[in-house]
Write a protein that holds these residues in place. Structure first.
Motif, PDB file in Angstrom:
ATOM      1  N   ALA A  45       0.832  -1.201   0.000  1.00  0.00           N
ATOM      2  CA  ALA A  45       0.000   0.000   0.000  1.00  0.00           C
ATOM      3  C   ALA A  45       0.865   1.248   0.000  1.00  0.00           C
ATOM      4  CB  ALA A  45      -0.937  -0.016   1.202  1.00  0.00           C
ATOM      5  N   HIS A  46       1.944   1.217   0.796  1.00  0.00           N
ATOM      6  CA  HIS A  46       2.856   2.380   0.802  1.00  0.00           C
ATOM      7  C   HIS A  46       3.523   2.541  -0.561  1.00  0.00           C
ATOM      8  CE1 HIS A  46       2.566   3.699   4.916  1.00  0.00           C
ATOM      9  NE2 HIS A  46       2.677   2.441   5.363  1.00  0.00           N
ATOM     10  N   TYR A  47       3.859   1.421  -1.195  1.00  0.00           N
ATOM     11  CA  TYR A  47       4.448   1.518  -2.539  1.00  0.00           C
ATOM     12  C   TYR A  47       3.472   2.194  -3.496  1.00  0.00           C
ATOM     13  CZ  TYR A  47       5.466   0.271  -7.326  1.00  0.00           C
ATOM     14  OH  TYR A  47       5.658   0.350  -8.674  1.00  0.00           O
ATOM     15  N   LEU A  48       2.195   1.780  -3.447  1.00  0.00           N
ATOM     16  CA  LEU A  48       1.202   2.337  -4.360  1.00  0.00           C
ATOM     17  C   LEU A  48       1.017   3.832  -4.115  1.00  0.00           C
ATOM     18  CD1 LEU A  48      -0.880   2.139  -6.569  1.00  0.00           C
ATOM     19  CD2 LEU A  48      -2.505   1.199  -4.897  1.00  0.00           C
ATOM     20  N   LEU A  49       0.902   4.230  -2.835  1.00  0.00           N
ATOM     21  CA  LEU A  49       0.753   5.660  -2.537  1.00  0.00           C
ATOM     22  C   LEU A  49       1.988   6.443  -2.977  1.00  0.00           C
ATOM     23  CD1 LEU A  49      -0.969   5.481   0.961  1.00  0.00           C
ATOM     24  CD2 LEU A  49      -1.989   6.238  -1.207  1.00  0.00           C
ATOM     25  N   ARG A  80      12.500   0.053  -4.182  1.00  0.00           N
ATOM     26  CA  ARG A  80      13.787   0.763  -4.138  1.00  0.00           C
ATOM     27  C   ARG A  80      13.997   1.607  -5.395  1.00  0.00           C
ATOM     28  NH1 ARG A  80      17.254  -0.068  -0.071  1.00  0.00           N
ATOM     29  NH2 ARG A  80      17.185  -2.046   1.089  1.00  0.00           N
ATOM     30  N   LEU A  81      13.650   1.042  -6.554  1.00  0.00           N
ATOM     31  CA  LEU A  81      13.768   1.817  -7.793  1.00  0.00           C
ATOM     32  C   LEU A  81      12.911   3.069  -7.730  1.00  0.00           C
ATOM     33  CD1 LEU A  81      13.739  -0.864 -10.618  1.00  0.00           C
ATOM     34  CD2 LEU A  81      15.557   0.796 -10.179  1.00  0.00           C
ATOM     35  N   ALA A  82      11.671   2.899  -7.286  1.00  0.00           N
ATOM     36  CA  ALA A  82      10.773   4.053  -7.195  1.00  0.00           C
ATOM     37  C   ALA A  82      11.288   5.062  -6.171  1.00  0.00           C
ATOM     38  CB  ALA A  82       9.373   3.587  -6.826  1.00  0.00           C
ATOM     39  N   TYR A 100      20.124   2.424  -5.614  1.00  0.00           N
ATOM     40  CA  TYR A 100      20.457   1.626  -6.799  1.00  0.00           C
ATOM     41  C   TYR A 100      21.589   0.651  -6.499  1.00  0.00           C
ATOM     42  CZ  TYR A 100      17.651   5.283  -8.981  1.00  0.00           C
ATOM     43  OH  TYR A 100      16.643   6.157  -9.301  1.00  0.00           O
ATOM     44  N   ARG A 101      22.542   1.075  -5.690  1.00  0.00           N
ATOM     45  CA  ARG A 101      23.625   0.151  -5.311  1.00  0.00           C
ATOM     46  C   ARG A 101      23.092  -1.006  -4.473  1.00  0.00           C
ATOM     47  NH1 ARG A 101      28.470   1.881  -6.993  1.00  0.00           N
ATOM     48  NH2 ARG A 101      29.002   4.105  -7.015  1.00  0.00           N
ATOM     49  N   ALA A 102      22.096  -0.729  -3.623  1.00  0.00           N
ATOM     50  CA  ALA A 102      21.506  -1.804  -2.815  1.00  0.00           C
ATOM     51  C   ALA A 102      20.847  -2.854  -3.707  1.00  0.00           C
ATOM     52  CB  ALA A 102      20.497  -1.213  -1.829  1.00  0.00           C
ATOM     53  N   ILE A 103      20.173  -2.411  -4.753  1.00  0.00           N
ATOM     54  CA  ILE A 103      19.557  -3.363  -5.687  1.00  0.00           C
ATOM     55  C   ILE A 103      20.635  -4.202  -6.368  1.00  0.00           C
ATOM     56  CG2 ILE A 103      18.240  -3.568  -7.833  1.00  0.00           C
ATOM     57  CD1 ILE A 103      16.804  -0.951  -6.994  1.00  0.00           C
ATOM     58  N   LEU A 104      21.715  -3.544  -6.795  1.00  0.00           N
ATOM     59  CA  LEU A 104      22.773  -4.250  -7.527  1.00  0.00           C
ATOM     60  C   LEU A 104      23.580  -5.177  -6.630  1.00  0.00           C
ATOM     61  CD1 LEU A 104      23.952  -1.357  -9.854  1.00  0.00           C
ATOM     62  CD2 LEU A 104      22.568  -3.352 -10.466  1.00  0.00           C
ATOM     63  N   ALA A 105      23.598  -4.897  -5.333  1.00  0.00           N
ATOM     64  CA  ALA A 105      24.286  -5.808  -4.413  1.00  0.00           C
ATOM     65  C   ALA A 105      23.602  -7.177  -4.409  1.00  0.00           C
ATOM     66  CB  ALA A 105      24.294  -5.214  -3.002  1.00  0.00           C
ATOM     67  N   ALA A 106      22.281  -7.161  -4.574  1.00  0.00           N
ATOM     68  CA  ALA A 106      21.533  -8.431  -4.618  1.00  0.00           C
ATOM     69  C   ALA A 106      21.456  -8.993  -6.030  1.00  0.00           C
ATOM     70  CB  ALA A 106      20.122  -8.207  -4.070  1.00  0.00           C
ATOM     71  N   ASP A 107      21.424  -8.112  -7.035  1.00  0.00           N
ATOM     72  CA  ASP A 107      21.287  -8.551  -8.428  1.00  0.00           C
ATOM     73  C   ASP A 107      22.161  -7.657  -9.307  1.00  0.00           C
ATOM     74  OD1 ASP A 107      20.610  -9.356 -10.951  1.00  0.00           O
ATOM     75  OD2 ASP A 107      18.490  -8.789 -10.817  1.00  0.00           O
ATOM     76  N   PRO A 108      23.434  -8.015  -9.512  1.00  0.00           N
ATOM     77  CA  PRO A 108      24.351  -7.151 -10.269  1.00  0.00           C
ATOM     78  C   PRO A 108      23.928  -6.890 -11.705  1.00  0.00           C
ATOM     79  CG  PRO A 108      25.552  -8.853  -9.067  1.00  0.00           C
ATOM     80  CD  PRO A 108      24.100  -9.213  -8.985  1.00  0.00           C
ATOM     81  N   ASN A 109      23.031  -7.702 -12.244  1.00  0.00           N
ATOM     82  CA  ASN A 109      22.623  -7.544 -13.636  1.00  0.00           C
ATOM     83  C   ASN A 109      21.252  -6.886 -13.788  1.00  0.00           C
ATOM     84  OD1 ASN A 109      24.958  -8.794 -14.763  1.00  0.00           O
ATOM     85  ND2 ASN A 109      24.124 -10.784 -14.166  1.00  0.00           N
ATOM     86  N   ALA A 111      18.934  -4.436 -14.921  1.00  0.00           N
ATOM     87  CA  ALA A 111      19.125  -3.460 -15.996  1.00  0.00           C
ATOM     88  C   ALA A 111      18.756  -2.043 -15.559  1.00  0.00           C
ATOM     89  CB  ALA A 111      18.302  -3.856 -17.223  1.00  0.00           C
ATOM     90  N   GLU A 112      17.596  -1.885 -14.940  1.00  0.00           N
ATOM     91  CA  GLU A 112      17.137  -0.542 -14.599  1.00  0.00           C
ATOM     92  C   GLU A 112      18.027   0.108 -13.540  1.00  0.00           C
ATOM     93  OE1 GLU A 112      14.731   2.793 -15.086  1.00  0.00           O
ATOM     94  OE2 GLU A 112      14.920   0.969 -16.266  1.00  0.00           O
ATOM     95  N   ALA A 113      18.438  -0.662 -12.533  1.00  0.00           N
ATOM     96  CA  ALA A 113      19.319  -0.109 -11.501  1.00  0.00           C
ATOM     97  C   ALA A 113      20.668   0.282 -12.087  1.00  0.00           C
ATOM     98  CB  ALA A 113      19.497  -1.114 -10.366  1.00  0.00           C
TER      99      ALA A 113
END
Length: 538
Positions: A45-49, A80-82, A100-109, A111-113
């Motif tokens: 819900a917080h993401y949607l708002l 995180r992207l939003a 964006y670095r936090a996203i890439l720490a879990a998934d280095p590939n 694309a959007e991050a």
């Protein structure tokens, strides 16, 4: 997005998302708030708002909700992207980078991050790291428009404009009416010397971003390149009016007024550019040149000195400007940074401008001089210092068992590499190369290079050290009249007296095999007096 929620909450959230996707923002917001009333930590819900607030240009409110969504489930990349986007909209770029670095720490590939991180790192001047992340995004998604656009802009910054054009064309294939990509593409075309296309593309970018001062300023520059000065001035004036605090419009207006024979108006525009950005070396240098043209030497000197304060490497040649006015001693040579910048900027147009417009003939004169003086005419180890785009390579290659080249300008060296005539090419100061290659060469050639050296003693001594015992040095210089040593000319090129050249050659251990008056180039349709010299070691 959250595990183990009740079906009632899950159903309500699914309905809220569906309603939002269908365009009923008010109902989606109502449903999200209803969920939060009973489940305050429900991340979805917080993401949607947050997403709704971001779409309505309310980045602060968006960031508050999206931060709660991230806290609810830190492993989810979408919130995180939003959140990164919301932080960008608030100019909190470092905080966005962390997301964006936090996203890439879990998934280095991811694309959007990678794409967003590349964009932000590029803005902060971390060009190499930015390019790395853009390339990773494109490797995952070759049609990622933002990554393609960012990479094109970054390669343009690095001077790799042909590659930059390909990526920007790829971005525009995805989004043909994207103003930012059109703007970047126009800058690339301008650098590539495609002036008419640059004007067309930048005009399109202006239509899409009518209130963007920087785009109008760059269109003014492209029009100025083509000599369409009235049109250019109109665009520059509009840019300056749109953003008086942006120096780009004032800079263009000053350059255009200068070409239109309005020196006082040019100086006034450059003053505004300096006011807009007091740390702009370009603005101070242009203002110094304008004040010098008005014979306001004290004011000019102050701005030349400011250039040196801001840029001690002196890529504009401010020390040369001071010397020209008699406000400082003449330097023994032009600053390396100045020569590098001069020829990096000149690389695309260099051959056509030098050969077609300036009737440059130093390589031919050197070829004739070497034919008359060399004992061996093949199988030599040859070094072309200040090789530029390799204009001398065709006359040196037949003499050489090995042909090396060195130049300060990486852009010029890349042009020389395309000729395929050199065995090795190095980007470096020629004195550095000469002093680290002792007794390696039979022949060293410097065509139109020593015009950036006043004091010839050190460079002649370095050349002597790099030559074998019976080696030869051949070069051209501009010839000074009524001078005992050397003078700095109006175009920041040194001219040398023949007696001075002979004296310095003897001090370096050379005998003169040939020294003759010659004309190596024209300037403004007038022949420039010069010398062609062949010196023999020992």
């Amino acid at each position: 997005m959250v595990k183990q929620v009740s079906m009632t909450v899950g159903d309500t959230f699914a309905r809220a998302m569906r309603t939002w996707e269908e365009g009923d923002v008010a109902e989606a917001r109502r449903l999200a708030r209803q969920i939060i009333e009973s489940n305050p930590t429900f991340g979805g819900a917080h993401y949607l708002l947050g997403a709704i607030a971001l779409g309505q240009a309310q980045p602060r409110k968006a960031a508050e909700h999206l931060a709660r969504a991230v806290a609810a489930d830190p492993s989810q990349p979408v919130p995180r992207l939003a959140l990164g986007r919301a932080l960008e909209a608030q100019d909190s770029l470092n905080a966005a980078v962390l997301q964006y670095r936090a996203i890439l720490a879990a998934d280095p590939n991811h694309a959007e991050a990678n794409a967003r991180l590349g964009e932000l790192l590029g803005r902060s001047g971390k060009v190499e790291e930015a390019i790395h992340h853009c390339r990773k995004a494109i490797a995952v998604n070759p049609r990622h428009a933002e990554a393609l656009c960012s990479l094109g802009a970054l390669l343009h910054q690095r001077g790799e404009d042909k590659d930059a054009a390909k990526y920007l064309e790829g971005a525009l294939a995805q989004r043909p009416d994207w103003g930012a990509a059109l703007h970047n593409y126009g800058l690339v075309l301008r650098r590539l010397g495609q002036g008419e296309r640059a004007v067309a593309i930048l005009s399109g970018a202006v239509e899409l971003r009518r209130d963007h001062a920087g785009t109008r300023a760059n269109l003014a520059g492209a029009l100025r390149d083509l000599g369409r000065l009235d049109e250019a001035r109109a665009q520059a004036e509009r840019a300056a009016k749109l953003a008086a605090g942006d120096p780009s419009g004032w800079m263009e207006l000053g350059l255009i007024r200068n070409l239109q024979g309005m020196p006082e108006g040019a100086a006034a525009a450059f003053e505004r550019a300096v006011t807009a950005d007091p740390k702009s070396v370009d603005a101070h240098w242009c203002l110094a040149e304008a004040r010098r043209s008005l014979d306001e030497k004290d004011k000019a000197a102050a701005h030349y000195r400011k250039c040196l304060e801001l840029d001690p490497a002196d890529r504009h040649g401010a020390a040369l400007g001071l010397a020209q006015m008699g406000a400082a001693p003449t330097p023994g040579k032009a600053p390396d940074a100045y020569v590098r910048q001069l020829f990096d900027d000149y690389a695309e147009q260099f051959d056509a401008a030098l050969v077609d417009k300036l009737a440059y003939r130093a390589p031919r004169l050197l070829a004739e001089a070497l034919a008359r003086t060399l004992d061996r005419k093949s199988g030599l180890d040859v070094l072309d210092i200040g090789c530029g785009t390799g204009l001398a390579a065709p006359i040196l290659r037949p003499l050489a068992a090995r042909l090396d080249g060195v130049d300060l300008s990486s852009a010029m060296v890349e042009k020389a590499r395309l000729r395929g005539l050199y065995d090795d090419l190095t980007v470096d100061a020629l004195e550095s190369v000469l002093t680290t290659r002792p007794a390696r060469y039979d022949l060293i050639v410097a065509a139109d290079v020593f015009v950036y050296f006043g004091e010839l003693g050190p460079v002649l001594a370095a050349a002597a050290a790099a030559l074998r015992p019976t080696g030869t040095l051949a070069f051209t210089v501009e010839r000074a009249e009524d001078c005992a040593s050397y003078v700095l000319g109006a175009k920041n090129r040194y001219a040398h007296a023949p007696d001075y050249v002979e004296a310095r050659a003897a001090e370096a251990g050379f005998a003169v095999a040939l020294m003759e008056p010659a004309v190596t180039r024209n300037d403004g349709g007038v022949e420039v007096p010069g010398l062609v010299a062949v010196l023999r070691k020992g």
